[in-house]
Design an enzyme around this catalytic site. Sequence first.
Site, PDB file in Angstrom:
ATOM      1  N   CYS A  57     -44.909 -34.747   3.889  1.00 61.87           N
ATOM      2  CA  CYS A  57     -44.535 -34.843   5.156  1.00 61.87           C
ATOM      3  C   CYS A  57     -42.902 -35.139   5.306  1.00 61.87           C
ATOM      4  O   CYS A  57     -42.205 -34.702   6.274  1.00 61.87           O
ATOM      5  CB  CYS A  57     -45.068 -35.905   5.733  1.00 61.87           C
ATOM      6  SG  CYS A  57     -45.329 -37.435   5.136  1.00 61.87           S
ATOM      7  N   HIS A 163     -46.643 -41.619   7.435  1.00 62.82           N
ATOM      8  CA  HIS A 163     -46.417 -40.502   7.463  1.00 62.82           C
ATOM      9  C   HIS A 163     -44.831 -40.282   8.117  1.00 62.82           C
ATOM     10  O   HIS A 163     -44.300 -41.332   8.695  1.00 62.82           O
ATOM     11  CB  HIS A 163     -47.298 -39.808   8.961  1.00 62.82           C
ATOM     12  CG  HIS A 163     -47.308 -38.227   9.309  1.00 62.82           C
ATOM     13  ND1 HIS A 163     -47.538 -37.574   8.299  1.00 62.82           N
ATOM     14  CD2 HIS A 163     -47.093 -37.381  10.289  1.00 62.82           C
ATOM     15  CE1 HIS A 163     -47.354 -36.131   8.647  1.00 62.82           C
ATOM     16  NE2 HIS A 163     -47.107 -36.500   9.770  1.00 62.82           N
ATOM     17  N   ASP A 181     -44.962 -33.162  14.997  1.00 62.87           N
ATOM     18  CA  ASP A 181     -46.005 -33.465  13.776  1.00 62.87           C
ATOM     19  C   ASP A 181     -45.910 -32.488  12.859  1.00 62.87           C
ATOM     20  O   ASP A 181     -46.301 -31.366  13.154  1.00 62.87           O
ATOM     21  CB  ASP A 181     -47.350 -34.145  14.013  1.00 62.87           C
ATOM     22  CG  ASP A 181     -47.910 -34.595  13.084  1.00 62.87           C
ATOM     23  OD1 ASP A 181     -47.699 -34.319  11.824  1.00 62.87           O
ATOM     24  OD2 ASP A 181     -48.823 -35.550  13.103  1.00 62.87           O
TER      25      ASP A 181
END
Length: 497
Positions: A57, A163, A181
């Site tokens: 991520c 994240h 995202d």
Amino acid sequence: MAMASAGLYRRTLPPPSIEFASPEGKKIFTEALHNGTMNGFFKLISYYQTQSDPAFCGLATLSVVLNALAIDPGRKWKGPWRWFDDSMLDCCEPLDKIQSQGITFGKVACLARCNGAKVEPFRSDQSNIDDFRNRLISCSSSEDCHVIVSYLRTPLNQTGIGHFSPLGGYHAERDMALILDVARFKYPPHWVPVTFLWNAMNTIDQSTGQHRGYMIISKLNRAPSILYTVSCRHEGWSSVAKFLTEDVPLLLKSEDLKDIQEVLSVVFKSPPSELREFITWVAEVRRQEDGNLTLSEEEKGRLAIKADVLEQIRSTALFKHVIRWLDSERSCCDTIANVGDEDMLSALGARVCCQGADMLTGCRSSSGNCCSQIDVKHLNVGSENPVTLISGTVTTGGSSEQGVDVLVPLCQRKPSSLCLCNEGQCIGMHPSTADVLTVLLFSLPLHTWSGIKEEKLRVEVASLITTEDLLPLLAEEVLFLRDQLHFLMTDNGARSD
């Protein structure tokens, strides 16, 4: 008959998040666009991607932002194209380690810096929600900077743990931020209340014991090349960083030192064995294409910058002290000075060739033997910017092979004990040990030297390591390395100012 295997297909986005593509999400977007706080969105959405691995991520987020800022990676992605992809962001830490352990806030900041971005990191305990909101508004109203957030999913009622993602915009009346995202296989882009997002950032990363937070990423106005970077690719990097930033200041404070040579002995006589690998040099790596040995104008330009940095290092008074110390150590001990074997062209060429292979071909070998048939050539000898070219062959799985070239400036100095010689000509690959140790000293935090007892010596050291008298290219390199070291050591909770 095809068989389907069980697995997860997306998650239901829980409140308070609002899906970007929903009717309500579209309405929020339209209003925010009208109010001028979605200007950064269009660049980001043009380069928005899904992370290629569940642990990538941070890498995917950084790839999106670097591409949105039109930062040239200066190296090829696939074919002739230069493009940031999460598989290329391994200059600080090996991809397989990130794949198994994830990546920390400080290392994402370090990666952004070594790939040409200006980075302003803010951990939540060093900022507040009002400052965060103001910076978000500023970046959302511009195309020149973007916000990356590091947060815990739990306060947003989402599954998962820590994240990273970029923020695509802000709605003032609703006080909501748009999270793009990068785990799009799990959650789509969504709007979240800033208060919830701040609470998600204001959490502790258990792997470091430090707060999460956010960073502002913008384009760094600097020369299109770097020569040095801090490396976390080896397991002992943390102990080296701790030694340099914590142990060395204490050692300097505890001993009665009389001159610069004694200061260098304190720093270099008993460090962790991985010290020589802590600051490494960035080589030009490319595929071999039909035996073409010519250099493009861009390659020549970047190599010329690297050569200029090397010459600027060697013109400093500190470099001369390092050479003197290395020469004295060679005659009496086998500590750090005896790394000459590692400066052999073929050995270093094989190692760099192997590291470049992962980026160019997907070869992932930790043995250091994935490159073979090493050949060394000198190009443009007699010209203003001669080049050493190391060619090797990479085995890419099965029996397929790919040729890889490594390009570095060719040493033009007279032969000495610090370079290898062939028929009276210096053929050493540079940066040499002396170059790297010099720039390492420049990059240490300023507080390192404050404990030296003898005032005259303390003043002399300060005059040697100041960046004020350095030429611009070298000053940029030093400040760049100091930033990287600062980002990494704050992950460890160490003082690095």
